[in-house]
Design an enzyme around this catalytic site. Structure first.
Site, PDB file in Angstrom:
ATOM      1  N   ASP A  20       0.926 -14.872-120.953  1.00  0.00           N
ATOM      2  CA  ASP A  20       0.983 -15.352-119.574  1.00  0.00           C
ATOM      3  C   ASP A  20       0.486 -14.240-118.661  1.00  0.00           C
ATOM      4  O   ASP A  20       0.357 -13.075-119.084  1.00  0.00           O
ATOM      5  CB  ASP A  20       2.423 -15.721-119.196  1.00  0.00           C
ATOM      6  CG  ASP A  20       2.494 -16.776-118.098  1.00  0.00           C
ATOM      7  OD1 ASP A  20       2.880 -17.926-118.395  1.00  0.00           O
ATOM      8  OD2 ASP A  20       2.153 -16.470-116.940  1.00  0.00           O
TER       9      ASP A  20
ATOM     10  N   ASP B 122      -5.084 -13.394-118.685  1.00  0.00           N
ATOM     11  CA  ASP B 122      -5.660 -14.409-117.814  1.00  0.00           C
ATOM     12  C   ASP B 122      -6.666 -15.170-118.666  1.00  0.00           C
ATOM     13  O   ASP B 122      -7.709 -14.627-119.048  1.00  0.00           O
ATOM     14  CB  ASP B 122      -6.352 -13.737-116.622  1.00  0.00           C
ATOM     15  CG  ASP B 122      -7.055 -14.732-115.693  1.00  0.00           C
ATOM     16  OD1 ASP B 122      -7.235 -15.901-116.074  1.00  0.00           O
ATOM     17  OD2 ASP B 122      -7.435 -14.334-114.571  1.00  0.00           O
ATOM     18  N   VAL B 123      -6.370 -16.429-118.978  1.00  0.00           N
ATOM     19  CA  VAL B 123      -7.192 -17.161-119.940  1.00  0.00           C
ATOM     20  C   VAL B 123      -8.594 -17.462-119.428  1.00  0.00           C
ATOM     21  O   VAL B 123      -9.460 -17.879-120.220  1.00  0.00           O
ATOM     22  CB  VAL B 123      -6.515 -18.473-120.382  1.00  0.00           C
ATOM     23  CG1 VAL B 123      -5.209 -18.191-121.111  1.00  0.00           C
ATOM     24  CG2 VAL B 123      -6.308 -19.411-119.196  1.00  0.00           C
TER      25      VAL B 123
ATOM     26  N   TYR C 236      -7.237 -31.157-110.455  1.00  0.00           N
ATOM     27  CA  TYR C 236      -6.310 -31.244-111.583  1.00  0.00           C
ATOM     28  C   TYR C 236      -6.661 -32.434-112.477  1.00  0.00           C
ATOM     29  O   TYR C 236      -6.722 -32.300-113.695  1.00  0.00           O
ATOM     30  CB  TYR C 236      -4.877 -31.359-111.066  1.00  0.00           C
ATOM     31  CG  TYR C 236      -3.835 -31.185-112.147  1.00  0.00           C
ATOM     32  CD1 TYR C 236      -3.615 -29.939-112.724  1.00  0.00           C
ATOM     33  CD2 TYR C 236      -3.071 -32.258-112.597  1.00  0.00           C
ATOM     34  CE1 TYR C 236      -2.663 -29.762-113.722  1.00  0.00           C
ATOM     35  CE2 TYR C 236      -2.113 -32.092-113.591  1.00  0.00           C
ATOM     36  CZ  TYR C 236      -1.916 -30.842-114.147  1.00  0.00           C
ATOM     37  OH  TYR C 236      -0.980 -30.674-115.140  1.00  0.00           O
TER      38      TYR C 236
END
Length: 279
Positions: free
Chosen positions: A49, A75-76, A169
């Site tokens: 995370d 941070d993906v 989203y």
């Protein structure tokens, strides 16, 4: 989320013993509950995370309960950080069999023509680019694991239907749903299963967005969620562990003939139309 009684209770006789899992966005909510559920089934878990303190606390929660877990900040949306996440996983545990792409952000509430372009790009970077980068970095290790390998993408019912004031989203989770199907097609012959879970109304505050609101607005936002959830066939929000148990099932051999599946955990909200308040 509540601690298990003193020691981690091994669910289903340790069906994931010997396997290593990475769970992104695991500092709280569904991610934390999923990391705990995988540990309960015997997996060694990497909690990842951007929230450092909460992430360390989630890993500590698992260890205190008798499981194996470490925290790796990531941070993906950043390729170098994702690559390091996977490298550290393999350095720590020697393998990788399970990838849960849970990290995601909501993008707030707005109409498409009013939405900030930078916010749109950030939602896409985390919710779509992030899972892609994680799959890209993890795939060599998943391929080495063969038929034990599983990817579970945490999408949303908003990736299946339209929703008010959520253009980024909805678009991002719709993309993740179909990326799931596409990956299942390409990697099924190598024994890698790829499935998605689409939660509905869950009793969490994704990214702490509600907590950041003024008290009156936060109360109103929670009330709206509860009212909307009450209109579903099951008439309530879910708890995060109700989603986590489904993820653990998809990670296990119990779901050995499932790939490309889009599993709703939504109290029935996508099974019907909203008929208004019950009599």
């Amino acid at each position: 989320m509540p601690l298990p009684d003193k020691e981690l209770q091994r669910s289903e006789h340790g069906k994931l013993i010997g396997r290593v899992a990475v769970v992104t966005g695991a500092a709280g909510g569904i991610g934390c509950a999923t990391a705990l559920a995988l540990a309960q089934a015997g997996a060694r878990v990497v909690v990842s995370d951007m929230q450092l303190e909460a992430g360390e606390a989630a890993a500590a929660l698992i260890r205190t309960a008798g499981g194996q877990a470490v925290f790796v900040a990531c941070d993906v949306s950043e390729p170098a950080q994702v690559a390091r996440l996977i490298e550290q996983t393999v350095e720590e545990y020697g393998a990788l069999q399970i990838l849960v792409n849970n990290a995601g952000i909501s993008g707030g509430s707005s109409l498409a023509h009013e939405m900030d372009i930078e916010l749109w790009d950030r939602v896409m970077a985390v919710n779509v680019r992030g899972p892609f980068l994680c799959v890209k970095a993890a795939m060599p290790h998943l391929l080495a694991s063969g038929h034990q390998a599983a990817i579970i993408n945490i999408a949303s019912t908003y990736g299946l239907i339209g929703a008010l004031r959520a253009p980024a989203y909805c678009a991002s989770k719709g993309a993740l749903v179909n990326l799931t199907r596409q990956l299942a097609v390409d990697y099924g012959p190598q024994g890698i299963r790829v499935n998605a879970v689409c939660p509905g109304y869950i009793d969490t505050d994704m990214g702490g967005s509600v907590a950041k609101l003024p008290a009156e607005q936060a109360t109103a936002a929670r009330a709206r969620r509860e009212a909307n959830a009450a209109l579903q066939p099951l008439g309530r929000q879910a708890q995060a562990d109700e989603v986590a148990r489904v993820v653990a099932f998809l990670a296990s051999d119990d779901s050995s003939f499932m790939t490309g599946s889009i599993v709703t955990v939504d109290g029935g909200c996508t099974a019907t139309v909203n008929h208004g308040p019950r009599a």
